[in-house]
Design a protein around this motif. Sequence first.
Motif, PDB file in Angstrom:
ATOM      1  N   ARG A 165      76.109 135.627  80.732  1.00 42.21           N
ATOM      2  CA  ARG A 165      75.227 134.590  80.206  1.00 42.21           C
ATOM      3  C   ARG A 165      74.081 135.247  79.461  1.00 42.21           C
ATOM      4  NH1 ARG A 165      76.705 129.779  82.386  1.00 42.21           N
ATOM      5  NH2 ARG A 165      74.874 128.766  81.510  1.00 42.21           N
ATOM      6  N   TYR A 166      73.899 134.811  78.234  1.00 37.07           N
ATOM      7  CA  TYR A 166      72.798 135.314  77.418  1.00 37.07           C
ATOM      8  C   TYR A 166      71.916 134.129  77.037  1.00 37.07           C
ATOM      9  CZ  TYR A 166      76.228 139.058  76.601  1.00 37.07           C
ATOM     10  OH  TYR A 166      77.147 140.046  76.735  1.00 37.07           O
ATOM     11  N   PRO A 167      70.617 134.365  76.918  1.00 34.61           N
ATOM     12  CA  PRO A 167      69.773 133.288  76.396  1.00 34.61           C
ATOM     13  C   PRO A 167      70.221 132.947  74.977  1.00 34.61           C
ATOM     14  CG  PRO A 167      68.446 135.144  77.216  1.00 34.61           C
ATOM     15  CD  PRO A 167      69.869 135.601  77.190  1.00 34.61           C
ATOM     16  N   LEU A 168      70.123 131.668  74.624  1.00 35.76           N
ATOM     17  CA  LEU A 168      70.595 131.248  73.296  1.00 35.76           C
ATOM     18  C   LEU A 168      69.916 132.004  72.148  1.00 35.76           C
ATOM     19  CD1 LEU A 168      71.233 127.419  73.719  1.00 35.76           C
ATOM     20  CD2 LEU A 168      72.907 129.269  73.532  1.00 35.76           C
ATOM     21  N   PRO A 169      68.607 132.283  72.239  1.00 33.21           N
ATOM     22  CA  PRO A 169      67.998 133.036  71.125  1.00 33.21           C
ATOM     23  C   PRO A 169      68.651 134.405  70.932  1.00 33.21           C
ATOM     24  CG  PRO A 169      66.302 132.064  72.512  1.00 33.21           C
ATOM     25  CD  PRO A 169      67.601 131.860  73.227  1.00 33.21           C
ATOM     26  N   GLU A 170      69.056 135.007  72.047  1.00 34.08           N
ATOM     27  CA  GLU A 170      69.708 136.315  71.961  1.00 34.08           C
ATOM     28  C   GLU A 170      71.083 136.177  71.284  1.00 34.08           C
ATOM     29  OE1 GLU A 170      70.870 139.618  75.231  1.00 34.08           O
ATOM     30  OE2 GLU A 170      69.068 138.434  75.646  1.00 34.08           O
ATOM     31  N   LEU A 171      71.782 135.100  71.620  1.00 35.76           N
ATOM     32  CA  LEU A 171      73.078 134.859  70.988  1.00 35.76           C
ATOM     33  C   LEU A 171      72.896 134.555  69.496  1.00 35.76           C
ATOM     34  CD1 LEU A 171      75.047 132.766  73.625  1.00 35.76           C
ATOM     35  CD2 LEU A 171      75.571 135.074  72.791  1.00 35.76           C
ATOM     36  N   ARG A 172      71.864 133.806  69.190  1.00 34.50           N
ATOM     37  CA  ARG A 172      71.598 133.487  67.777  1.00 34.50           C
ATOM     38  C   ARG A 172      71.396 134.770  66.972  1.00 34.50           C
ATOM     39  NH1 ARG A 172      69.955 129.417  64.803  1.00 34.50           N
ATOM     40  NH2 ARG A 172      69.596 127.952  66.487  1.00 34.50           N
ATOM     41  N   THR A 173      70.644 135.684  67.562  1.00 34.09           N
ATOM     42  CA  THR A 173      70.416 136.965  66.889  1.00 34.09           C
ATOM     43  C   THR A 173      71.718 137.741  66.761  1.00 34.09           C
ATOM     44  OG1 THR A 173      68.209 136.989  67.848  1.00 34.09           O
ATOM     45  CG2 THR A 173      69.022 139.067  66.948  1.00 34.09           C
ATOM     46  N   ALA A 174      72.469 137.774  67.853  1.00 32.00           N
ATOM     47  CA  ALA A 174      73.725 138.538  67.831  1.00 32.00           C
ATOM     48  C   ALA A 174      74.688 137.973  66.795  1.00 32.00           C
ATOM     49  CB  ALA A 174      74.362 138.515  69.213  1.00 32.00           C
ATOM     50  N   LEU A 175      74.690 136.660  66.647  1.00 34.81           N
ATOM     51  CA  LEU A 175      75.606 136.027  65.695  1.00 34.81           C
ATOM     52  C   LEU A 175      75.020 135.985  64.285  1.00 34.81           C
ATOM     53  CD1 LEU A 175      76.845 133.069  67.932  1.00 34.81           C
ATOM     54  CD2 LEU A 175      78.128 135.123  67.301  1.00 34.81           C
ATOM     55  N   ASP A 176      73.778 136.460  64.152  1.00 34.05           N
ATOM     56  CA  ASP A 176      73.070 136.436  62.870  1.00 34.05           C
ATOM     57  C   ASP A 176      73.090 135.029  62.263  1.00 34.05           C
ATOM     58  OD1 ASP A 176      71.581 137.273  60.754  1.00 34.05           O
ATOM     59  OD2 ASP A 176      73.191 138.351  59.728  1.00 34.05           O
ATOM     60  N   LEU A 177      72.742 134.067  63.105  1.00 31.32           N
ATOM     61  CA  LEU A 177      72.732 132.680  62.655  1.00 31.32           C
ATOM     62  C   LEU A 177      71.381 132.341  62.044  1.00 31.32           C
ATOM     63  CD1 LEU A 177      74.175 130.384  65.465  1.00 31.32           C
ATOM     64  CD2 LEU A 177      75.285 131.179  63.377  1.00 31.32           C
ATOM     65  N   PRO A 178      71.383 131.732  60.883  1.00 26.88           N
ATOM     66  CA  PRO A 178      70.110 131.258  60.324  1.00 26.88           C
ATOM     67  C   PRO A 178      69.461 130.254  61.283  1.00 26.88           C
ATOM     68  CG  PRO A 178      71.888 131.054  58.716  1.00 26.88           C
ATOM     69  CD  PRO A 178      72.523 131.419  60.020  1.00 26.88           C
ATOM     70  N   GLU A 179      68.150 130.164  61.205  1.00 26.06           N
ATOM     71  CA  GLU A 179      67.381 129.323  62.129  1.00 26.06           C
ATOM     72  C   GLU A 179      67.865 127.881  62.163  1.00 26.06           C
ATOM     73  OE1 GLU A 179      65.382 129.240  65.145  1.00 26.06           O
ATOM     74  OE2 GLU A 179      65.330 131.132  64.024  1.00 26.06           O
ATOM     75  N   GLU A 180      68.315 127.366  61.032  1.00 27.48           N
ATOM     76  CA  GLU A 180      68.648 125.937  60.975  1.00 27.48           C
ATOM     77  C   GLU A 180      70.027 125.629  61.563  1.00 27.48           C
ATOM     78  OE1 GLU A 180      68.069 127.924  58.449  1.00 27.48           O
ATOM     79  OE2 GLU A 180      69.697 127.812  56.985  1.00 27.48           O
ATOM     80  N   VAL A 181      70.850 126.643  61.746  1.00 30.50           N
ATOM     81  CA  VAL A 181      72.204 126.371  62.263  1.00 30.50           C
ATOM     82  C   VAL A 181      72.134 126.173  63.782  1.00 30.50           C
ATOM     83  CG1 VAL A 181      74.523 127.328  62.593  1.00 30.50           C
ATOM     84  CG2 VAL A 181      73.341 127.658  60.418  1.00 30.50           C
ATOM     85  N   PRO A 182      72.537 124.995  64.272  1.00 25.27           N
ATOM     86  CA  PRO A 182      72.425 124.738  65.710  1.00 25.27           C
ATOM     87  C   PRO A 182      73.378 125.603  66.538  1.00 25.27           C
ATOM     88  CG  PRO A 182      72.664 122.683  64.471  1.00 25.27           C
ATOM     89  CD  PRO A 182      72.972 123.808  63.527  1.00 25.27           C
ATOM     90  N   ILE A 183      72.890 126.006  67.706  1.00 23.76           N
ATOM     91  CA  ILE A 183      73.744 126.670  68.689  1.00 23.76           C
ATOM     92  C   ILE A 183      73.419 126.028  70.030  1.00 23.76           C
ATOM     93  CG2 ILE A 183      72.064 128.614  68.809  1.00 23.76           C
ATOM     94  CD1 ILE A 183      74.447 130.386  69.708  1.00 23.76           C
TER      95      ILE A 183
END
Lengths: 140, 206
Positions: free
Chosen positions: B156-174
């Motif tokens: 389990r990773y915090p969502l912000p960490e996953l967002r960074t790992a996936l290189d998702l732009p801020e506006e893309v929901p996760i």
Amino acid sequence: MTPPQRRRRQPRPQPSASPPAPGAPPPEGEKKNPERLYVIGGGDADGERAELDLVTLIVARADDPPASATPEQAAVLRLCSAPLSVAELSAYLNLPFSVVTVLLTELLTTGLVHARAPIVRQKVADRSLLEAVMHGLQRL
Amino acid sequence: MDFKDSDRIPGPRTEDRLPHTAEAAVKIVIVGGFGVGKTTMVGSVSEIRPLTTEETMTQAGIGVDDDFGSASKTATTVAMDFGRISITDELVLYLFGTPGQERFWFLWNGLFEGALGAVVLVDTRRLEVSFDVMGRLEERGVPFVVAVNSFPDAPRYPLPELRTALDLPEEVPILECDVRRRASSRDVLMTLMRFLHALALTGAPV
Ligand SMILES: Nc1nc2c(ncn2[C@@H]2O[C@H](COP(=O)(O)OP(=O)(O)OP(=O)(O)O)[C@@H](O)[C@H]2O)c(=O)[nH]1
Ligand SMILES: [Mg+2]
């Protein structure tokens, strides 16, 4: 522990740069991809094919198949007495999508079925459409 | 299949037949790696028992395989599960679960053109299987949200960490989800729709 890091093949596009429109030629580097070497449907059934999407809705135009209909055509016509997507036809007939599109092309040419085109993604989305979908999902 | 007896081909159950008023359909693609929960998600929100459509591809053997020049062609069958949600008497939504493996992309590039958007389902045990498919969606301008299907034994990773790992732009929901639950799967779809709506409001080309 940290998750693995994704590396983009291209830098992240700037917000102002619009991504390629659907149907635009693929960006450089994609042409070499191995999946390009796959031919859908086995290559033999290469005749004229109607523009059919997985979610084009097909409806039979008459209640009963004509006597001249082949067994395959009769099966499609019976299934389409109410609107049915090409994907559902493929599933119920247990035939690959491309085979179903060949069958449907004949039926469309002879006017035995009618095709209702899907609503596809637009460059700027239709908000009322999206709102309708949201309302529908809320009722789930 | 025995078409000689076409009366016997089981069609939709009476309650699964669409009304004659059904004018048009839209589709959403659920894409993810092997065993990530695509079929479960389709099944948990579909009003019909999930169905399967297949496509057969023939590989034109041009030295890609270690066939040593043999002219034989390799046939590959790709199955896609799908389900259906009636939105109104006129509008129907179809959900397709499709494998994320690279060699199948050609297939859905052709067939999934025009989808309103996509859900990328990820499993934190094998995050990297989703990397390529996300790139593909971005290149084609198909808007997507990322849904993290939480398996009990998955890291389990915090969502912000996953967002960074996936290189998702801020506006893309996760978001996290449990695709076995209808409400959770519906939330994922609603998140996608809200995202698409927001894109439409800003007039951003998607
Ligand atoms: N614990 C848990 N199990 C899940 C969850 N989602 C799916 N599963 C289970 O994981 C297995 C795989 O799910 P599927 O829905 O078949 O996955 P899929 O992506 O369709 O798999 P393939 O089509 O084989 O690529 C099934 O046994 C599901 O019951 C989840 O959120 N939590
Ligand atoms: Mg599956």
